[in-house]
Design an enzyme around this catalytic site. Structure first.
Site, PDB file in Angstrom:
ATOM      1  N   HIS A 187       4.378  80.704  67.885  1.00 25.90           N
ATOM      2  CA  HIS A 187       4.247  81.782  66.915  1.00 25.90           C
ATOM      3  C   HIS A 187       5.215  82.887  67.318  1.00 25.90           C
ATOM      4  O   HIS A 187       5.599  82.988  68.497  1.00 25.90           O
ATOM      5  CB  HIS A 187       2.817  82.327  66.911  1.00 25.90           C
ATOM      6  CG  HIS A 187       1.815  81.399  66.309  1.00 25.90           C
ATOM      7  ND1 HIS A 187       1.885  80.964  65.004  1.00 25.90           N
ATOM      8  CD2 HIS A 187       0.694  80.814  66.832  1.00 25.90           C
ATOM      9  CE1 HIS A 187       0.863  80.170  64.744  1.00 25.90           C
ATOM     10  NE2 HIS A 187       0.125  80.063  65.831  1.00 25.90           N
TER      11      HIS A 187
ATOM     12  N   CYS B  58       8.116  82.227  63.580  1.00 28.86           N
ATOM     13  CA  CYS B  58       8.255  83.223  62.527  1.00 28.86           C
ATOM     14  C   CYS B  58       9.036  84.413  63.044  1.00 28.86           C
ATOM     15  O   CYS B  58       9.025  84.725  64.229  1.00 28.86           O
ATOM     16  CB  CYS B  58       6.882  83.686  62.051  1.00 28.86           C
ATOM     17  SG  CYS B  58       6.105  82.538  60.923  1.00 28.86           S
TER      18      CYS B  58
END
Length: 525
Positions: free
Chosen positions: A336, A379
């Site tokens: 992430h 991301c």
């Protein structure tokens, strides 16, 4: 063993009417959802059908699949036609069926002809593979991880084995609703320990998800029909090597270099309660391990490291003496993330600028003047790219020629140089940071997409491009190809925020030459 074939009579009906169906059938979300509800199509098949660019191609794809989906498939398809107000096609099939009473089961079929618009057809993301499996093999836990995420209940993927109905009576909407409720209840009774059951998952954002109740279901991966391509890396030819080796980076060492893959899949639920497991991350790191091994790198994979653990791992990697004799190195980070940083399993951030600094010419002298390759699957923000509708017109606007140096001191550098003069021959200096190329899964501020079964979009396309084109294409052009493929992709997740979502990858480069891998070629000196 389940019978996977359609009755011969029904197959012949579809074959005879395939030309008409390809031209007149409207394959929309309502029709696909009806077939999904009846367990005729899997999510995988629905995704591959809706990925086609024209109605004819979607119809053709559906007609290829239906005869393989069991004896109930024809009846369910006809019912779906009535539900979607395509009564004329329903009547056409019923009239044709009445002329043929054969009931021989078959396994496969081909429509009479493929739609004319074959040229330029996009390659579908999945290849359906017929196989026999127990219900346990077909179970998979998946979820949508986003700021508005929620689990999605889907039915088991394999069609039943009941016999096809000879005559199709009118089907009332309430009867179909009751039947679907019974099917879902049976599925829930069989899999009471699962919150989600599906053969194919939905796209999933890599971004930080909002807090929500956690599930403790085991993650099961069924990769028989969904695994990334494993075509061997195509070899470079001696002639190609000789024609390119002089103007490109040296890539003749064996191994070509060291590769480090850090993949964070499971996060500490106490230290990082907002970070969901990256289901599909296991697929990504295995894909990278295999492809870079075939490209003659010594690959090390580390999974589930804290931020400090990642720092220590990267520092140790940079100090390895093998870099002295190698021609390059590869660094892959999968986690992430936010803009400029990726998360450790403890919820703390590792800054990407620190990573690049660790590999620069000052901190990693063994890799000076050698290409350093980075891939970041994470991301870079929370914004989802929902895409925009393309309109007619130019695809690009040219900017005016107004380039100017941003330092605000035009020519001062040349003047200072003339004042100093060249009084000696000092050692050649290098920029602090050079000879690097970094591929990012998404643009600044946007989320990266990941399929919980096949892995992330970016790694999928990177793997494919390297395997097929590394033999004769330099890395910058390979990443342009990856960008092109990512641009074409579109999420298929009806009823969720991810439906028709988009992603756009990008790369930055300070390479000073072309970077060819010259796979499977070793110069003879």
């Amino acid at each position: 063993m389940l019978e996977c074939g359609m009755l011969e009579r029904d197959r012949q009906t579809l074959r005879r009417q395939s030309a008409v169906l390809c031209k007149q059938l409207v394959v929309d979300e309502l029709l696909i959802q009806s077939l999904l509800a009846d367990d005729i199509l899997t999510e995988s098949m629905a995704e591959s059908i809706m990925a086609e660019q024209t109605s004819q191609k979607r119809s053709w794809r559906l007609l290829l699949l239906l005869p393989k989906r069991g004896p109930r498939a024809f009846g369910s398809f006809c019912s779906a036609l009535r539900e979607t107000e395509q009564q004329h096609l329903y009547d056409l099939l019923m009239q044709s069926t009445a002329r043929d009473g054969r009931e021989t089961h078959i396994d496969s079929f081909q429509p009479e002809e493929e739609p004319q618009e074959k040229a330029g057809q996009l390659v579908t993301e999945r290849t359906e593979k017929k196989r026999e499996a127990s219900s346990e093999d077909r179970q998979e836990m998946y979820e949508v991880s986003s700021t508005s995420s929620f689990p999605v209940q889907a039915s088991d993927s394999r069609p039943g084995s009941e016999s096809s109905v000879r005559e199709l009576p009118p089907v009332r909407a309430e009867d179909r609703s009751k039947q679907r409720q019974r099917t879902k209840k049976q599925g829930a009774d069989m899999h009471t320990d699962r919150s989600v059951d599906s053969s194919v998952p939905l796209p999933t954002q890599e971004e930080t998800a909002a807090k929500r109740a956690r599930t403790h279901d085991s993650m099961e991966f069924s990769l028989d029909a969904d695994s990334p391509i494993n075509t061997p890396v195509l070899p470079c030819t001696p002639d190609f090597y000789l024609s390119r080796c002089q103007q490109s980076y040296s890539m003749s060492s064996s191994p070509r270099g060291l590769a480090l893959v850090i993949s964070n899949v499971t996060f500490d639920p106490c230290a990082a309660p907002d970070l969901d497991p990256r289901k599909g991350g296991e697929v990504d790191d295995e894909v990278l391990r295999k492809v870079f091994t075939e490209l003659d790198y010594i690959v090390t994979v580390h999974r589930d490291l804290t931020a400090q653990g990642m720092r220590t791992c990267i520092e140790n990697f940079c100090r390895r003496p093998e870099h002295r004799t190698a021609d390059s190195c590869v660094m892959c980070l999968l986690s992430h993330g936010v803009e400029g940083a990726v998360y450790g399993t403890d919820g703390k951030l590792l800054q990407l600028d620190w990573v690049f600094e660790t590999f620069d010419n000052a901190h990693c002298p063994f890799l000076q003047n050698k290409p350093k390759i980075f891939f970041i699957q994470a991301c870079r923000g929370e914004e989802m790219d929902c895409g925009v509708e393309q309109i007619d017109g130019p695809t690009r606007m040219c900017s005016p020629s107004c380039e100017q140096r941003d330092a605000g001191r035009e020519g001062q550098g040349d003047a200072d140089s003339r004042q100093r003069g060249d009084t000696g021959r000092p050692r050649i200096k290098l920029p602090q940071r050079s000879d690097m190329i970094c591929g990012f899964a998404s643009l600044k501020g946007t989320a990266a997409m990941r399929n919980t079964k096949r892995g992330s979009w970016f790694i999928q396309e990177l793997n494919t491009a390297l395997r097929l084109h590394a033999r004769d294409t330099h890395l910058a052009d390979i990443l342009v190809q990856v960008n092109s493929r990512i641009k074409e992709r579109e999420g298929y997740a009806p009823g969720t925020a991810h439906h028709r979502c988009k992603e756009m990858s990008e790369f930055t480069s300070s390479l000073c030459k072309d970077l060819y891998f010259f796979p499977k070629y070793q110069p003879q000196y």
